[in-house]
Write an enzyme that holds these catalytic residues in place. Structure first.
Site, PDB file in Angstrom:
ATOM      1  N   GLU A 119      -5.614  -1.335 -14.157  1.00  9.32           N
ATOM      2  CA  GLU A 119      -6.882  -1.906 -13.684  1.00  9.32           C
ATOM      3  C   GLU A 119      -7.727  -0.724 -13.202  1.00  9.32           C
ATOM      4  OE1 GLU A 119      -6.215  -6.339 -11.889  1.00  9.32           O
ATOM      5  OE2 GLU A 119      -5.199  -4.756 -10.812  1.00  9.32           O
ATOM      6  N   LYS A 170      -4.353   6.719   3.895  1.00  7.73           N
ATOM      7  CA  LYS A 170      -5.104   6.952   2.651  1.00  7.73           C
ATOM      8  C   LYS A 170      -6.497   7.533   2.948  1.00  7.73           C
ATOM      9  CE  LYS A 170      -2.845   3.493  -0.327  1.00  7.73           C
ATOM     10  NZ  LYS A 170      -2.066   4.156  -1.346  1.00  7.73           N
ATOM     11  N   HIS A 188      -5.270   1.527 -11.015  1.00  7.91           N
ATOM     12  CA  HIS A 188      -4.137   0.731 -10.553  1.00  7.91           C
ATOM     13  C   HIS A 188      -3.123   0.530 -11.666  1.00  7.91           C
ATOM     14  CE1 HIS A 188      -2.498  -3.311  -8.922  1.00  7.91           C
ATOM     15  NE2 HIS A 188      -1.831  -2.303  -8.406  1.00  7.91           N
ATOM     16  N   SER A 220      -2.760  -1.091  -4.223  1.00  2.00           N
ATOM     17  CA  SER A 220      -2.639  -2.441  -4.789  1.00  2.00           C
ATOM     18  C   SER A 220      -3.599  -3.400  -4.106  1.00  2.00           C
ATOM     19  CB  SER A 220      -1.250  -3.013  -4.562  1.00  2.00           C
ATOM     20  OG  SER A 220      -0.270  -2.108  -4.893  1.00  2.00           O
ATOM     21  N   ASN A 243      -2.973  -9.064  -9.237  1.00  2.00           N
ATOM     22  CA  ASN A 243      -2.218  -9.444  -8.036  1.00  2.00           C
ATOM     23  C   ASN A 243      -2.834 -10.651  -7.347  1.00  2.00           C
ATOM     24  OD1 ASN A 243      -0.305  -7.533  -8.385  1.00  2.00           O
ATOM     25  ND2 ASN A 243      -1.206  -6.036  -6.991  1.00  2.00           N
TER      26      ASN A 243
HETATM   27  N1  LIG Z   1       5.600  -0.174  -5.988  1.00  6.53           N
HETATM   28  C1  LIG Z   1       4.811  -0.936  -6.706  1.00  6.53           C
HETATM   29  O1  LIG Z   1       5.254  -1.893  -7.364  1.00  6.53           O
HETATM   30  C2  LIG Z   1       3.337  -0.619  -6.776  1.00  6.53           C
HETATM   31  C3  LIG Z   1       2.597  -1.072  -7.875  1.00  6.53           C
HETATM   32  C4  LIG Z   1       1.247  -0.732  -7.966  1.00  6.53           C
HETATM   33  C5  LIG Z   1       0.671   0.014  -6.959  1.00  6.53           C
HETATM   34  N2  LIG Z   1       1.414   0.417  -5.898  1.00  6.53           N
HETATM   35  C6  LIG Z   1       0.756   1.223  -4.869  1.00  6.53           C
HETATM   36  O2  LIG Z   1       1.116   2.578  -5.079  1.00  6.53           O
HETATM   37  C7  LIG Z   1       1.175   3.261  -3.829  1.00  6.53           C
HETATM   38  C8  LIG Z   1       2.541   3.891  -3.677  1.00  6.53           C
HETATM   39  O3  LIG Z   1       3.530   2.900  -3.731  1.00  6.53           O
HETATM   40  P1  LIG Z   1       5.060   3.256  -3.950  1.00  6.53           P
HETATM   41  O4  LIG Z   1       5.734   1.978  -4.239  1.00  6.53           O
HETATM   42  O5  LIG Z   1       5.168   4.387  -4.897  1.00  6.53           O
HETATM   43  O6  LIG Z   1       5.459   3.759  -2.506  1.00  6.53           O
HETATM   44  P2  LIG Z   1       6.697   4.666  -2.065  1.00  6.53           P
HETATM   45  O7  LIG Z   1       6.994   4.293  -0.680  1.00  6.53           O
HETATM   46  O8  LIG Z   1       7.786   4.614  -3.067  1.00  6.53           O
HETATM   47  O9  LIG Z   1       6.112   6.138  -2.106  1.00  6.53           O
HETATM   48  C9  LIG Z   1       5.121   6.589  -1.241  1.00  6.53           C
HETATM   49  C10 LIG Z   1       5.251   8.100  -1.124  1.00  6.53           C
HETATM   50  O10 LIG Z   1       4.101   8.575  -0.433  1.00  6.53           O
HETATM   51  C11 LIG Z   1       4.529   9.637   0.392  1.00  6.53           C
HETATM   52  N3  LIG Z   1       3.535   9.860   1.441  1.00  6.53           N
HETATM   53  C12 LIG Z   1       3.332   9.189   2.589  1.00  6.53           C
HETATM   54  N4  LIG Z   1       2.302   9.724   3.245  1.00  6.53           N
HETATM   55  C13 LIG Z   1       1.816  10.737   2.490  1.00  6.53           C
HETATM   56  C14 LIG Z   1       0.763  11.675   2.634  1.00  6.53           C
HETATM   57  N5  LIG Z   1      -0.024  11.664   3.694  1.00  6.53           N
HETATM   58  N6  LIG Z   1       0.576  12.582   1.657  1.00  6.53           N
HETATM   59  C15 LIG Z   1       1.363  12.609   0.576  1.00  6.53           C
HETATM   60  N7  LIG Z   1       2.392  11.747   0.398  1.00  6.53           N
HETATM   61  C16 LIG Z   1       2.610  10.826   1.326  1.00  6.53           C
HETATM   62  C17 LIG Z   1       5.886   9.183   0.916  1.00  6.53           C
HETATM   63  O11 LIG Z   1       6.634  10.291   1.384  1.00  6.53           O
HETATM   64  C18 LIG Z   1       6.482   8.562  -0.346  1.00  6.53           C
HETATM   65  O12 LIG Z   1       7.198   9.514  -1.091  1.00  6.53           O
HETATM   66  C19 LIG Z   1       0.816   2.231  -2.788  1.00  6.53           C
HETATM   67  O13 LIG Z   1      -0.549   2.319  -2.527  1.00  6.53           O
HETATM   68  C20 LIG Z   1       1.155   0.918  -3.452  1.00  6.53           C
HETATM   69  O14 LIG Z   1       0.398  -0.155  -2.944  1.00  6.53           O
HETATM   70  C21 LIG Z   1       2.743   0.136  -5.789  1.00  6.53           C
END
Ligand SMILES: NC(=O)c1ccc[n+]([C@@H]2O[C@H](COP(=O)([O-])OP(=O)(O)OC[C@H]3O[C@@H](n4cnc5c(N)ncnc54)[C@H](O)[C@@H]3O)[C@@H](O)[C@H]2O)c1
Length: 733
Positions: free
Chosen positions: A488, A433, A476, A455, A526
């Site tokens: 959030e 990130k 968020h 998160s 959370n």
């Molecule tokens: N899944 C949940 O319930 C949830 C809820 C709220 C927040 N989040 C947050 O959202 C974010 C994503 O979660 P998710 O569940 O969608 O994950 P995910 O694994 O489904 O998706 C992540 C995506 O990011 C891509 N990726 C990785 N490195 C990258 C880069 N350098 N540049 C561009 N793309 C890149 C991956 O290829 C993948 O497609 C995280 O920070 C997570 O903490 C998740």
């Protein structure tokens, strides 16, 4: 007393004399009568407000105008219509209901106003309601009392009786006139769920007589009223469909239908919401009988519901939501940045959902990932959500095509220079990130806002790698993005009021409910859920069956129990968040060892078909092999359902009180908004901290002390809740 015009006029006169003159004067400005040939038009245009509502003063004014129409021998038909852009009538004045419920005014007066619609229904000349936009509660009841209803075909037109959502039932004839018009089953469906229907659906159901293009509504409604002025034709209830006739004619038919409806309500609400049950009772007692008798039964039930804690809590939540709508998120006067072009980094579960949300609201989106196949998946996920909307007739197929055309995919930053906002939703990894933020900082216009959907990672830390940390914020979203209302909005140490205010304003434009939260591990929702989910695992190890635990928590009012929730979130994800919280707050956030074992065993939750439960064709089943992982003890006899609820809920309250103490939110109510709209926390309890106030800090602290001695220090009461216990203070003081 017999219902005659003179009797009623006298009653209303006495009632009007008791009203504040300024309210009467506002009502006179809000409701006006225009005479066009043989048609009297009553216009609703609430003075200096966006929505028309049926306050007592407006109802009295409406009645007076009805009398004026009747007194004018030249007027042969009545038309009721609104001047507002997208609202017919939003319903009764909830502020008044709240005051009545607190006992400071006579509830009798509110029900007296019920007779205004009886009066309307019994006028000698025919009446038409012309509806465009929202027609809710009292607005729909007014329309039902008219002889005919004409509506616009606009998607903004929504007709419903959402009173149950406030713990009430329709109190101005809705439970009587709707079943008479569209039959028992269809009206139960609308009244018990509070759902709304658009004009086309309303026509199909027989709720309205004509649907016309929005731009011709007035013209067509006038022509219709003129026709009626000539024919003088009052409404005649047509012959009922065969099914309705059968229901009405077989002995016990109505009882049977109502009984089925009751079973469904009980299954959905576990009896926690008295209003739908009361509505069934009213309809069961009154269906097929005289309307006067039915209106009396309805009024009595309404008055009883108004003073229930459930209704008062739901009205409290309504006001929390209203508060969010007015809140700009920052004290400073700022002009929110307009967001027309946005970027999303990461096309996974969240990125795909965010792109869909933006595109659906008219924002052009560039979705960037490192893999093309991920982009294809994100695109597919967005399309699936739109498709569902189209299937449910909530969206036109052409609008879906337009929305999908707003999403573009890329594996590089081409075009990012021109974006107003980017939301980073890549994998939850600090280094990845940070690299993304460094790149974004150099690739994007300095005026653009950089948001992260993390998160658990620190927004301040992510901002520290950029040259303009003031434009970095957290946005968020909750999973699934299209369904969960909460956002959030996180302010890091250097986030500017412009950036925060802009994201608050943008979140609202997306139809979301934003709360502003200080950057701290787990933010608010959370962080509060962390100890709750950990405790669920402790309880499993103490021999509580997952189905038993989920059942008691659903009975408490959660949309799903903690074990089902763990499976939905994913045990790996929950474990990661728990790890971050443990790192930040220490022992009280430590997840039980069994949690790690579940993850090692690849019981990751619903996504892999196995977690706490086993999933077969989407159905949740208890799985005995879980016992091998947890090796649970025999459930102790004093570990009652009541103790389970208190252990789980009081831990959340304890953590929430720490969030208040640390001033993570600007007002206590933000925590309740967060928990209700982010986790579905029992709205009829008014929110987590409102519930804490109902129980009382002294009771909670006493229980927490007992639990701490018995189960461990994680239950130690926070400083703030101890103080509240000693001083008998409430969170909502
Ligand atoms: N899944 C949940 O319930 C949830 C809820 C709220 C927040 N989040 C947050 O959202 C974010 C994503 O979660 P998710 O569940 O969608 O994950 P995910 O694994 O489904 O998706 C992540 C995506 O990011 C891509 N990726 C990785 N490195 C990258 C880069 N350098 N540049 C561009 N793309 C890149 C991956 O290829 C993948 O497609 C995280 O920070 C997570 O903490 C998740």
């Amino acid at each position: 007393m017999e219902f005659t015009r003179d009797n009623f006029q006298n009653e209303i006169k006495t009632f009007r004399a008791q009203m504040k003159p300024d309210l009467v004067s506002i009502a006179e400005k809000s409701l006006t009568l225009e005479k066009r040939g043989a048609v009297g038009i009553i216009w609703f245009d609430q003075h200096e407000e966006k929505a028309n509502k049926l306050s007592s003063a407006n109802m009295v004014r409406f009645f007076e105008l009805l009398c004026q129409v009747e007194d004018d021998a030249n007027l042969k038909a009545l038309l009721v219509i609104s001047k507002k852009a997208s609202i017919f009538i939003a319903g009764a004045d909830i502020g008044e209901i709240r005051t009545l419920a607190s006992g400071s005014t006579s509830s009798d007066s509110l029900m007296k106003l019920q007779s205004v619609f009886t009066y309307l229904e019994r006028m000698k000349i025919p009446s038409v309601a012309a509806i465009h936009g929202a027609s809710m509660g009292g607005g729909t009841e007014l329309a039902l009392a008219c002889d005919y209803r004409m509506v616009s075909d606009s998607p903004q037109t929504k007709i419903g009786l959402p009173e149950v959502l406030l713990g009430l039932i329709p109190g101005w004839g809705g439970t009587q006139r709707m079943p008479r018009l569209i039959g028992l089953e269809k009206s139960l469906d609308l009244i018990l769920t509070g759902k709304t229907v658009d004009g086309i659906r309303a026509k199909k159901m027989g709720l309205v007589d004509k649907v016309v293009p929005q731009e011709y509504l007035l013209e067509k409604a006038l022509a219709y009223a003129n026709e009626l002025a000539v024919s003088g034709k009052k409404r005649q209830f047509g012959s009922r469909p065969l099914k309705e006739k059968v229901i009405g004619s077989i002995p016990g038919g109505v009882w049977f239908v109502c009984d089925q409806a009751k079973k469904q309500v009980m299954q959905k609400t576990h009896g926690n919401f008295p209003a739908p049950l009361a509505a069934i009772d009213v309809i069961r007692k009154s269906y097929g009988g005289s309307i006067d008798e039915g209106l009396k039964i309805e009024a009595d039930a309404f008055i009883k519901l108004m003073v229930t804690p459930e209704s008062q809590n739901l009205i409290h939540v309504f006001y929390l939501n209203e508060g969010v709508k007015k809140d700009k998120g920052v004290q400073e006067k700022i002009t929110p940045k307009e967001i027309k072009h946005a970027g999303v980094i990461g096309a996974g579960v969240m990125g795909g959902g965010i792109a869909q949300l933006f595109a659906g609201k008219g924002v052009r989106v560039r979705m960037k990932d490192i893999h093309w196949d991920a982009i294809a998946k994100g695109y597919e996920a967005a399309q699936k959500i739109f498709k569902k909307l189209v299937d449910r007739r909530r969206m036109k197929p052409s609008d879906m095509d337009n929305a999908m055309a707003r999403i573009e995919g890329s594996t590089d930053f081409a075009g990012f220079r021109h974006l107003d906002l980017v939301v980073e939703a890549a994998v939850e990894n600090l280094e990845i990130k940070k690299n993304i933020f460094k790149e974004l900082d150099s690739k994007m216009d300095p005026g653009a806002i950089l948001a992260t959907n993390t998160s658990s990672l620190s927004v301040t830390e992510l901002a520290s790698v950029t040259k303009h940390p003031e434009r970095v914020v957290g946005m968020h979203f909750f999973n699934p993005v299209d369904k969960m209302p909460l956002v959030e909005v996180i302010y890091g140490e250097k986030s500017s009021p412009e950036a925060i205010g802009s994201i608050v304003s943008f979140s609202k434009a997306l139809g979301k409910t934003p709360i502003v939260v200080k950057d701290a591990p787990g933010f608010v929702v959370n962080r509060i859920l962390g100890p709750y989910l950990n405790e669920a695992v402790h309880l499993l190890m103490e021999g509580v069956r997952p189905t038993d635990m989920d059942r008691v928590m659903e009975k408490f009012g959660m949309p799903m129990g903690p074990c089902a929730l763990l499976d939905e979130v994913g045990l790996d994800v929950a474990s990661k968040v728990s790890h971050v919280l443990y790192g930040a707050f220490g022992e009280r956030m430590k997840s039980p060892e069994a949690m790690a074992a579940v993850v090692t065993e690849k019981r990751l939750g619903k996504k892999v078909g196995l977690g706490i439960y086993r999933y077969e064709k989407g159905e949740r089943k208890e799985d005995l092999s879980l016992l091998e992982v947890f090796k649970p003890k025999q459930r102790a006899s004093d570990l009652t359902d009541e103790v389970i609820v208190r252990r789980l809920v009081y831990l959340m309250i304890n953590e929430a009180s720490r969030c208040v103490e640390e001033k993570l939110v600007r007002q206590v109510s933000d925590i309740d908004v967060g928990m209700i709209f982010g986790t579905g926390f029992a709205p009829f309890r008014g929110g987590l901290l409102k519930y804490a106030d109902t129980v009382g800090a002294e009771v909670i602290v006493s229980d927490l002390d007992i639990f701490a001695r018995k189960y461990g220090d994680r239950f130690k009461p926070s400083k703030l809740i101890q103080e509240y216990s000693v001083n008998r203070t409430k969170f909502y003081s």
